[in-house]
Scaffold this motif. Structure first.
Motif, mmCIF file in Angstrom:
data_model
loop_
_atom_site.group_PDB
_atom_site.id
_atom_site.type_symbol
_atom_site.label_atom_id
_atom_site.label_comp_id
_atom_site.label_asym_id
_atom_site.label_seq_id
_atom_site.Cartn_x
_atom_site.Cartn_y
_atom_site.Cartn_z
ATOM 1 N N VAL A 218 0.815 -1.244 0.020
ATOM 2 C CA VAL A 218 -0.104 0.071 -0.031
ATOM 3 C C VAL A 218 0.794 1.265 0.167
ATOM 4 O O VAL A 218 0.354 2.134 -0.520
ATOM 5 N N ARG A 219 2.196 1.245 0.671
ATOM 6 C CA ARG A 219 2.952 2.308 0.390
ATOM 7 C C ARG A 219 3.284 2.667 -0.710
ATOM 8 O O ARG A 219 3.459 4.005 -1.385
ATOM 9 N N ALA B 259 -18.263 -5.032 1.745
ATOM 10 C CA ALA B 259 -17.120 -4.487 1.403
ATOM 11 C C ALA B 259 -16.966 -4.076 0.043
ATOM 12 O O ALA B 259 -16.299 -2.981 -0.504
ATOM 13 N N ALA B 260 -17.327 -4.831 -0.771
ATOM 14 C CA ALA B 260 -17.516 -4.872 -2.435
ATOM 15 C C ALA B 260 -18.269 -3.497 -2.876
ATOM 16 O O ALA B 260 -18.039 -2.695 -3.549
ATOM 17 N N PHE B 261 -19.363 -3.361 -2.141
ATOM 18 C CA PHE B 261 -20.432 -2.188 -2.169
ATOM 19 C C PHE B 261 -19.361 -0.824 -1.742
ATOM 20 O O PHE B 261 -19.519 0.394 -2.502
ATOM 21 N N ALA B 262 -18.929 -0.927 -0.656
ATOM 22 C CA ALA B 262 -18.191 0.308 -0.281
ATOM 23 C C ALA B 262 -17.100 0.335 -1.046
ATOM 24 O O ALA B 262 -16.711 1.806 -1.379
ATOM 25 N N PHE C 225 -11.423 -2.825 -0.468
ATOM 26 C CA PHE C 225 -11.163 -3.697 -1.738
ATOM 27 C C PHE C 225 -10.465 -5.126 -1.091
ATOM 28 O O PHE C 225 -10.965 -6.049 -1.409
ATOM 29 N N GLN C 226 -9.676 -4.747 -0.234
ATOM 30 C CA GLN C 226 -8.897 -6.057 0.349
ATOM 31 C C GLN C 226 -9.773 -6.613 1.147
ATOM 32 O O GLN C 226 -9.858 -8.039 1.066
ATOM 33 N N ASN D 70 -12.646 -11.653 2.251
ATOM 34 C CA ASN D 70 -13.966 -12.171 2.950
ATOM 35 C C ASN D 70 -14.647 -13.185 1.815
ATOM 36 O O ASN D 70 -15.142 -14.160 2.350
ATOM 37 N N ILE D 71 -14.681 -12.638 0.696
ATOM 38 C CA ILE D 71 -15.291 -13.427 -0.414
ATOM 39 C C ILE D 71 -14.430 -14.798 -0.562
ATOM 40 O O ILE D 71 -15.169 -15.866 -0.676
#
Length: 368
Positions: A32-33, A118-121, A136-137, A142-143
């Motif tokens: 992420v950095r 989380a996908a909707f977010a 996204f992660q 989770n999926i």
């Protein structure tokens, strides 16, 4: 490590989870950095935040199992978070295929809801931002957990669902466990082959390779343990303490070990448990077979049985009329090498765990 309680359920953290937390913090922090052009410290902070989110997701997954089990009257001993996720320990098996199915699918259902949320977010948040990246992660993780855990093989949740299905059709829980265990071994082999393919195509990092091989190995072990457990539990009805317990041959306190063993052999009871009685003839101790065997032959005439014995007050007792399943639960709750078998207040025999193991796994015992 005990973390506390959640909805009354004890929560534990296995030390192996700390290793995974460190690896994810560093690897995801570096990722992420570079992606968001953060400082190294900020990247690691985000990596640690992602670890916390993952732990929360795993905890919610296991709470799905735990709360559903409790809803149907099954006690929950605790939830443990470890290297490969977590597990929920219950105090007994599900009473019916329906309950087994509902409890097993509750965890993946929670993970799927978290992943979809989380996908909707992710879709709603601006791209190339920290919230978007974390969402996204979390959606992906989770999926993936929901889908992978739903594969039909023990020890995965989908394997428990398969067991429930076979149990419902065959009316045989042990058969359901054994079938789901063999399918679990097939899933483990499939996972290993998929890892080999991804590695050959360069799609899997060294860390991913090591982690997925560990997952495949754990699946194989868990499936094997399930198959073994099914075969053992089939033999529970054969446990009869009246026949399995060894009789007690007692000698007075102070008797030399060699003399006590000679008396037992002369009485035609070499396999009997050797006991020690007081001046009133009451059983007060049992000779520890391992301790007695460790005494050299030349010293046994000079060693009193008392020195290699254990007082019966420290030996757990079980009634002679216990069922096979009750005997196993007693042994699990109170581990030991031997147990007093009682009828009322009288000691009528001694159960040796080695004899119980021989009955439950005769082939394994012979091979040893």
């Amino acid at each position: 490590m005990t973390l506390g309680r959640v909805f009354g359920v004890p929560l534990y953290l296995n030390a192996s989870m700390l290793l995974l937390a460190l690896l994810v913090t560093v690897l995801y922090g570096e990722f992420v950095r570079d992606r968001l052009e953060l400082s190294q410290l900020a990247g690691y902070a985000v990596g640690f935040g992602f670890v916390v989110c993952l732990l929360g997701s795993v905890l919610l997954h296991e709470l799905g199992h735990a709360l559903t089990a409790r809803r149907y009257g099954i006690g929950v001993r605790g939830i443990t978070l470890e290297l490969l996720g977590g597990y929920t320990e219950m105090d007994r098996d599900a009473p019916s295929p329906k309950v087994d199915l509902l409890v097993s699918l509750a965890g993946p259902a929670v993970s799927l809801v978290l992943g979809v949320g989380a996908a909707f977010a992710t879709a709603a948040l601006p791209e190339r931002t920290l919230p978007h990246q974390l969402a996204f992660q979390l959606a992906i993780s989770n999926i993936v957990v929901a889908v992978f855990n739903s594969l039909p093989g023990l020890p995965l949740d989908g394997g428990r669902a398969l067991r429930a299905g076979v149990w419902a059709v065959s009316r045989d829980r042990h058969l359901g466990t054994e079938v789901a265990g063999w399918v679990g071994r097939a899933v483990a082999i499939g996972t290993a082959l998929a890892v080999a393919l991804l590695t050959a195509t360069g799609l899997l990092s060294p860390f991913g390779l090591a982690f997925m091989l560990l997952v495949a190995f754990t699946l194989w072990q868990g499936a094997g343990q399930s198959i073994r457990a099914a075969r053992i539990s089939r033999r529970f009805p054969l446990i009869d303490l009246a026949r399995l317990a060894r009789p007690v041959f007692s000698v007075p306190t102070g008797t030399p070990l060699a003399e006590a063993q000679r008396r037992g052999n002369d009485a035609g009871r070499p396999d009997a448990s050797l006991g020690v009685s007081d001046s009133a003839g009451r059983l007060v101790a049992l000779v520890d077979r391992a301790a007695a065997a460790a005494v050299p032959m030349e010293r046994r005439p000079w060693v009193a049985v008392d020195s290699v014995s254990r007082g019966i007050d420290g030996i757990y007792a079980m009634p002679i009329d216990l069922s096979g399943e009750q005997v196993i639960k007693t042994v699990q709750a109170h581990p030991g090498a031997q147990y007093l078998v009682t009828s009322g207040e009288d000691v009528v025999g001694v159960l040796h765990v080695a004899d119980l193991a021989q009955l439950l796994e005769p082939k394994r015992s012979m091979n040893q």
